[in-house]
Structure formats: structure tokens, C-alpha cells
Design a protein around this motif. Structure first.
Motif, PDB file in Angstrom:
ATOM      1  N   LEU A 206       0.535  -1.208   0.023  1.00  0.00           N
ATOM      2  CA  LEU A 206       0.117  -0.174   0.234  1.00  0.00           C
ATOM      3  C   LEU A 206       0.695   1.347   0.319  1.00  0.00           C
ATOM      4  O   LEU A 206       0.566   2.469  -0.788  1.00  0.00           O
ATOM      5  N   SER A 210       0.680   3.949  -3.066  1.00  0.00           N
ATOM      6  CA  SER A 210      -0.544   5.315  -2.617  1.00  0.00           C
ATOM      7  C   SER A 210       1.180   5.590  -3.041  1.00  0.00           C
ATOM      8  O   SER A 210       1.081   7.187  -3.689  1.00  0.00           O
ATOM      9  N   GLN A 215      -1.393   8.992  -3.726  1.00  0.00           N
ATOM     10  CA  GLN A 215      -2.236   9.130  -2.424  1.00  0.00           C
ATOM     11  C   GLN A 215      -2.487   9.375  -1.490  1.00  0.00           C
ATOM     12  O   GLN A 215      -1.658   8.483  -0.996  1.00  0.00           O
ATOM     13  N   LEU A 218      -3.710   7.494   1.960  1.00  0.00           N
ATOM     14  CA  LEU A 218      -3.383   6.249   1.769  1.00  0.00           C
ATOM     15  C   LEU A 218      -2.412   6.035   2.384  1.00  0.00           C
ATOM     16  O   LEU A 218      -2.428   4.700   3.040  1.00  0.00           O
ATOM     17  N   LEU A 219      -1.563   6.745   1.883  1.00  0.00           N
ATOM     18  CA  LEU A 219      -0.113   6.077   2.291  1.00  0.00           C
ATOM     19  C   LEU A 219       0.106   6.012   3.533  1.00  0.00           C
ATOM     20  O   LEU A 219       0.936   5.819   4.472  1.00  0.00           O
TER      21      LEU A 219
END
Length: 249
Positions: A206, A210, A215, A218-219
Motif C-alpha cells: 500500500l 499510494s 494517494q 492512503l500513504l
């Protein structure tokens, strides 16, 4: 051991200051658009899609970290015990563990991917991170034994294996739990880093995806989740270590 109200108050105040600072930095873009407000990260996690995505990948990372923790501890304890029972092996095991720990993960990862596979690589890297810490902890614990007690076992004609099981291992229990407090966060970190190299799921994946797609919510959600899990593991094993230290003191 209970903490004083002042210590608790300082801890709460420090945490609050950290959260407020993170929120202000993101809100006024003091660190650029790559640092979103903390409220945006929380809002993303609160959505069904965001929360479900984070939870699924968090479970995968925890599973890899737990497997790596168990494997790394088992191999390290067996290696340290073997070095004690067969002293001629001690220099070789020490050098091997130091060399293996010195190899950069980015150089080791391609080899692990081609041999262990992408799904198992996070577990192996977590085990390597844990193994070195626990091996150093246990060899140090075995080396710091009481000479007087060791002489008693020698006089009684005890074998090296008998000394290990009846003297060295019981005496090293507090040190073992000291090592656990360091190994638990290392396992989470190792599993997360291992997922950077193409794992099908996990917090590391992820973070990389991300970052590539910008993103930021999300990161940061994935990074904060990994940090909180590491902190929770450290605090849990610290409490366990204090209980064991009091029991064996």
C-alpha cells in the motif's frame, strides 16, 4: 508498577501536541501537499472502502510479521544454544549472523523473491531482522553467567547439554523477554519492507502503490497503521518483560 499522575499527564500532553502539530502542518501545507491534514487521513480510513482496504492489508502484514517473529526467535535461540554447547561453532555463528545482518535488504530481496517467492519474502525478511537481535541477546545472556554456579555444575560432572537446560536457559529467561521488546517492532518493520518488493498484499505494498499514485491519505494511513502496530507490540512485550523480570528477580 503504576505511573504517577504527572508522568501520565506529560504523556497525554505530548501526544496531544504531536497530533495538533501534525494537523496544523497538513492544514497549512507547511511541508507541501505530501503531508495531508490528520483529519483527512482519518476521514479516508473512516470510509468503508478505505477502512476495508487498510484492514485487509494490515492483517496480511501482521501474519507475515508473526511468522517471521516465531521463525527468527526459534532459529536464534537454537543457534545461540548450539554455540554454547559446541564452543568451536561460536566464532563461525557470530560472523555468519553479523555478515547476514550487514547485507542490505535491497540486495537480498531479489534473491529471496527468486527462491522463497514473493509471498514468503516479507516473512523471511522479518525473520532475518528478528534473528540477529535475538541471537545477540541470547549469546550475551549465556556469556554473562555466574562463574560460581558454572563451577558447581562442572564439579558435579554435568554435561554441556545439562548445563544448558538446567542452568543457562532458565537464567536467560529475563534476557529473552528483553530481546522480545526489540524483536516485535523489528518483525513488523521487516515484514513491511519485504512487501515493498512485489508482495501481492500488505501495508508495504500500500505504501509503495499510494506513493506512486500520489494517494497521500492512503500513504499516511498505511504508514501510521504500521507505526501503531509496532508501538502496540513494543508496549505489550514491555509489560510482559516487566512481569517476567519481577517473577525471576
Amino acid at each position: 508498577m503504576r505511573r504517577s499522575p504527572a508522568v501520565v499527564g506529560y504523556a497525554i500532553a505530548g501526544t496531544a501536541a504531536l497530533l495538533v502539530g501534525a494537523q496544523l502542518i497538513g492544514r497549512f501545507e507547511l511541508a507541501g501537499k505530501a503531508w495531508p491534514p490528520l483529519t483527512d487521513v482519518i476521514a479516508y480510513v473512516a470510509t468503508p472502502a478505505g477502512g476495508s482496504l487498510l484492514l485487509r492489508n494490515l492483517v496480511v502484514t501482521l501474519e507475515s510479521a508473526a511468522k517471521g517473529l516465531v521463525i527468527g526467535i526459534a532459529v536464534a535461540v537454537i543457534g545461540a544454544a548450539l554455540a554454547l554447547v559446541v564452543p568451536i561453532l561460536r566464532p563461525g555463528l557470530d560472523r555468519f549472523s553479523a555478515i547476514l545482518h550487514a547485507v542490505p535488504t535491497i540486495a537480498l530481496a531479489p534473491l529471496l523473491i527468486t527462491t522463497a517467492g514473493r509471498e514468503a519474502t516479507p516473512t523471511v525478511i522479518a525473520a532475518l531482522s528478528v534473528g540477529f537481535l535475538m541471537f545477540v541477546t541470547m549469546t550475551s545472556a549465556f556469556a554473562n553467567g555466574s562463574a560460581a554456579h558454572a563451577d558447581v555444575f562442572t564439579v558435579l560432572g554435568a554435561s554441556r547439554f545439562a548445563r544448558l537446560t538446567r542452568f543457562e536457559l532458565p537464567r536467560a529467561i529475563p534476557s529473552f523477554f528483553d530481546g522480545l521488546t526489540l524483536c516485535a517492532p523489528a518483525a513488523v518493520l521487516g515484514a513491511t519492507i519485504g512487501e515493498w518488493f512485489g508482495a501481492p498484499m500488505g501495508l508495504g505494498l500500500l505504501i509503495v502503490s499510494s506513493m506512486q499514485n500520489f494517494q497521500m491519505s492512503l500513504l499516511w494511513a498505511a504508514a501510521i497503521a504500521a507505526t501503531l502496530v509496532s508501538l502496540a507490540a513494543y508496549l505489550a512485550f514491555t509489560r510482559l518483560q516487566r512481569f517476567v523480570a519481577g517473577r525471576f528477580a
